[in-house]
Design an enzyme around this catalytic site. Structure first.
Site, mmCIF file in Angstrom:
data_model
loop_
_atom_site.group_PDB
_atom_site.id
_atom_site.type_symbol
_atom_site.label_atom_id
_atom_site.label_comp_id
_atom_site.label_asym_id
_atom_site.label_seq_id
_atom_site.Cartn_x
_atom_site.Cartn_y
_atom_site.Cartn_z
ATOM 1 C CB SER A 199 -0.945 -0.001 1.195
ATOM 2 O OG SER A 199 -0.214 -0.137 2.399
ATOM 3 C CG HIS A 227 -3.903 -1.306 -1.786
ATOM 4 N ND1 HIS A 227 -4.550 -0.096 -1.980
ATOM 5 C CD2 HIS A 227 -3.545 -1.319 -0.484
ATOM 6 C CE1 HIS A 227 -4.555 0.593 -0.856
ATOM 7 N NE2 HIS A 227 -3.960 -0.130 0.086
ATOM 8 C CE LYS A 259 -7.435 -0.380 0.772
ATOM 9 N NZ LYS A 259 -6.853 -1.393 1.670
HETATM 10 C C1 PLP Z 1 -6.882 -1.546 3.164
HETATM 11 C C2 PLP Z 1 -6.282 -2.834 3.559
HETATM 12 C C3 PLP Z 1 -6.846 -3.602 4.575
HETATM 13 C C4 PLP Z 1 -8.019 -3.116 5.397
HETATM 14 O O1 PLP Z 1 -9.226 -3.363 4.750
HETATM 15 P P1 PLP Z 1 -10.589 -3.073 5.549
HETATM 16 O O2 PLP Z 1 -11.613 -3.846 4.817
HETATM 17 O O3 PLP Z 1 -10.788 -1.592 5.482
HETATM 18 O O4 PLP Z 1 -10.370 -3.552 6.945
HETATM 19 C C5 PLP Z 1 -6.296 -4.826 4.846
HETATM 20 N N1 PLP Z 1 -5.225 -5.283 4.194
HETATM 21 C C6 PLP Z 1 -4.605 -4.551 3.231
HETATM 22 C C7 PLP Z 1 -3.408 -5.091 2.528
HETATM 23 C C8 PLP Z 1 -5.127 -3.300 2.892
HETATM 24 O O5 PLP Z 1 -4.530 -2.567 1.949
#
Ligand code: PLP
Length: 410
Positions: A199, A227, A259
């Site tokens: 990320s 991501h 996302k």
């Molecule tokens: C954004 C992200 C999360 C968190 O996701 P949520 O559904 O908001 O808890 C978990 N793992 C990774 C790799 C992320 O980029």
């Protein structure tokens, strides 16, 4: 002798004020921007008016897609506001079954199970699948939820070991796995876990090499593709598709619905039917925490269906990423090389990254600056995130604002 002890209230007030004061002084206090209206390529901020948004995870522009919104409204009307129950008592609705079937089909695995977030899914996974004698091996730059889930697992299940390998360093992973095989305490399953797309760097896990090392050393492979899902690969299946692999080459997936896949909320675990059944039976978040709201499940399913029916969205995202990366370089900034939608511009100093992101906001462009402790000291950055929902006008606004910034700061 009497000692005067502060009351819990006073002690907590003092401690909190110290922490917040330090953050304020070092320029690290975060200010939450209030958004009026939906998440989109352009959003309205209470303090800045309309700005082009380059810091959301709305990679496919589905968060405010009319069909996704409509599916949520229909779900709300059909199922009401929520489940008022955990899944195994009376909280499993048709909407969950439909969504989970769709996720499994999308990833080409046997089964999937949803949670209120990927964070929860990850905390459901390791403490449930691991037993004493197991070892969890993690890339050092994995997401915070993986780090916390590993700590939680070691706390809940005595005898589960954990370790890290250097970021995307296959020699380091090989060494860790070789040593694990010789470790008399490691008598059980070895789990290797990696983000698909990292990320903060926007780089991509070397999944084929990791899979090969897992096979060589008899380890299971888990991928958190939060991501990468909807972003990577010809049809947006994720990092494995980008690397020419099938969903079956990954033993367990975790991912988010918050996302690219609609942006509502929610997360999932996906893999073999047996693994998912174990989660249903045993994972504490599935036994003791409410289900994903049905309305969110309906929106998420529509988002995935939209992606499957319109793979051109992924192609549009790829074009936008190439355009934006070229433009950022033309504006005089270095951007870390990668084909992902995450474009980090390394600044170095945290206060500078924050000041520059504030200046960009004044110029009508919303980009967030990240510093220590989110990223290592001295590598503070502006993180630009591209969406298929961006038009050329938004990206040109970004590039023009960066040019203005460059002229001002030299
Ligand atoms: C954004 C992200 C999360 C968190 O996701 P949520 O559904 O908001 O808890 C978990 N793992 C990774 C790799 C992320 O980029």
């Amino acid at each position: 002798m009497t000692t005067t002890k502060l009351s819990g209230r006073d002690l907590f007030a003092q401690r909190t004020s110290n922490v917040l004061g330090e953050l304020e002084q070092s320029g690290q206090l975060k200010k939450l921007q209030m958004i009026e209206g939906p998440m989109d390529a352009e959003i309205t901020l209470r303090d800045y008016g309309t700005v082009a948004c380059f810091c959301s995870n709305n990679y496919l522009g589905l968060a405010n897609h009319p069909d996704v919104v409509e599916a949520g409204i229909e779900g709300l009307q059909r199922y009401g506001a929520g489940t008022a129950s955990v899944r195994f008592i009376c909280g499993t609705f048709q909407a969950h079954e439909d969504l989970e079937r769709t996720i499994a089909e999308f990833l080409d695995v046997e089964a999937a199970y949803t949670f209120v977030s990927c964070w929860t899914a990850t905390e459901a996974m390791f403490p449930t699948v691991c037993e004493a004698g197991d070892l969890i091996v993690s890339d050092e730059l994995n997401h915070a939820c993986i780090i916390d889930a590993m700590r939680l697992t070691a706390g809940i299940k005595k005898g589960v070991k954990r370790t890290v390998y250097r970021h995307s360093d296959m020699d380091s992973l090989d060494t860790v796995l070789s040593e694990a095989r010789k470790d008399p305490d490691v008598t059980g399953v070895i789990w290797v876990i990696t983000d698909g797309v990292f990320s903060m760097e926007g780089d991509i896990a070397k999944l084929p090499e990791i899979r090969a090392l897992c096979d060589e050393h008899g380890a299971m492979l888990c991928v958190d593709d939060s991501h990468g899902t909807g972003v990577m690969g010809e049809t947006g299946r994720g990092t494995h598709e980008h690397r020419g692999m099938s969903g079956r080459d990954v033993d367990l997936f975790t991912g988010t619905l918050g996302k690219a896949l609609g942006g509502g909320a929610g997360g999932y675990l996906a893999g073999s039917s047996a693994a998912i059944e174990l989660i249903v039976q045993r994972a504490r978040p599935t036994l003791f925490s409410n289900a994903l709201p049905a309305t969110v499940a309906c929106s998420a399913r529509k988002a995935i269906e939209t992606l499957m029916n319109e793979p051109q969205r992924v192609a549009k995202l790829r074009e936008n990423v190439a355009y934006a990366r070229r433009g950022i370089r033309d504006a005089g900034f270095e951007v870390l090389e990668s084909p992902t939608a995450i474009c980090p511009i390394i600044i170095g100093d945290t206060a500078k990254a924050i000041a520059w992101s504030n200046r960009l906001l004044e110029l009508g462009v919303f980009v967030i600056g990240f510093g220590f402790p989110v990223v290592p000291e001295g590598t503070a950055r502006l993180r630009v995130q591209i969406s298929a929902g961006h038009g050329p006008e938004h990206m040109d606004r970004l590039i023009d604002a960066l040019k203005t910034l460059k002229a001002e700061v030299g």
